[in-house]
Write an enzyme that holds these catalytic residues in place. Sequence first.
Site, PDB file in Angstrom:
ATOM      1  CB  THR A 112      50.492  39.263  36.618  1.00  0.00           C
ATOM      2  OG1 THR A 112      50.979  38.920  37.909  1.00  0.00           O
ATOM      3  CG2 THR A 112      51.541  40.058  35.858  1.00  0.00           C
ATOM      4  CG  ASP A 113      46.510  35.925  35.207  1.00  0.00           C
ATOM      5  OD1 ASP A 113      47.717  35.587  35.220  1.00  0.00           O
ATOM      6  OD2 ASP A 113      45.782  35.743  34.211  1.00  0.00           O
ATOM      7  CG  HIS A 114      46.513  33.390  40.910  1.00  0.00           C
ATOM      8  ND1 HIS A 114      47.155  33.712  42.075  1.00  0.00           N
ATOM      9  CD2 HIS A 114      45.205  33.718  41.094  1.00  0.00           C
ATOM     10  CE1 HIS A 114      46.295  34.210  42.939  1.00  0.00           C
ATOM     11  NE2 HIS A 114      45.101  34.223  42.381  1.00  0.00           N
ATOM     12  CB  VAL A 137      48.725  36.465  31.801  1.00  0.00           C
ATOM     13  CG1 VAL A 137      48.131  37.264  30.650  1.00  0.00           C
ATOM     14  CG2 VAL A 137      49.383  35.186  31.290  1.00  0.00           C
TER      15      VAL A 137
END
Length: 155
Positions: free
Chosen positions: A20-22, A25
């Site tokens: 995931t991103d920060h 997501v």
Amino acid sequence: MEPQPPNPWRLQRRVLPQHTDHAGVMWHGTYLAWLEEARVEALAEAGLAYADLSAQGLELPVVSLAIDYRQALLHGEWISLESWVLPRRGVKLPWRSRFVKPDGRVAAEASVDLVLVDCSGAPQERRLLRQLPEALATAVGHLQRGPDQATGSRL
């Protein structure tokens, strides 16, 4: 997407922090990695390990890829990646996949086309193969039929 056979190849995965991103997501590169993992695992289940194909100097590179994102995949979610192998179109071997959430909603759909390349010689001697070797042709036939109904997919 094209009509799919009723019995897809399935790969179950959980979205982990490294996917995931920060914001939690799922990062777009994870979709690509999971698509490749699903192809390699389905091919093995159909009777041909990708490592064996590579040992023969053969590779199945991606020549076309499209992903339609419908819903975000979030950290912690379980995903079923469902895949189908369609009949060859010329030299292309088309795969179609869906990323399905536990409630049945389709989060993304992907279309991937592969070709068979002989890489056994020097780089300048690499060539596209129009005919599949027997072991690969047999495995592709199994892939197109889907996993065995009696055993289901082990993925």
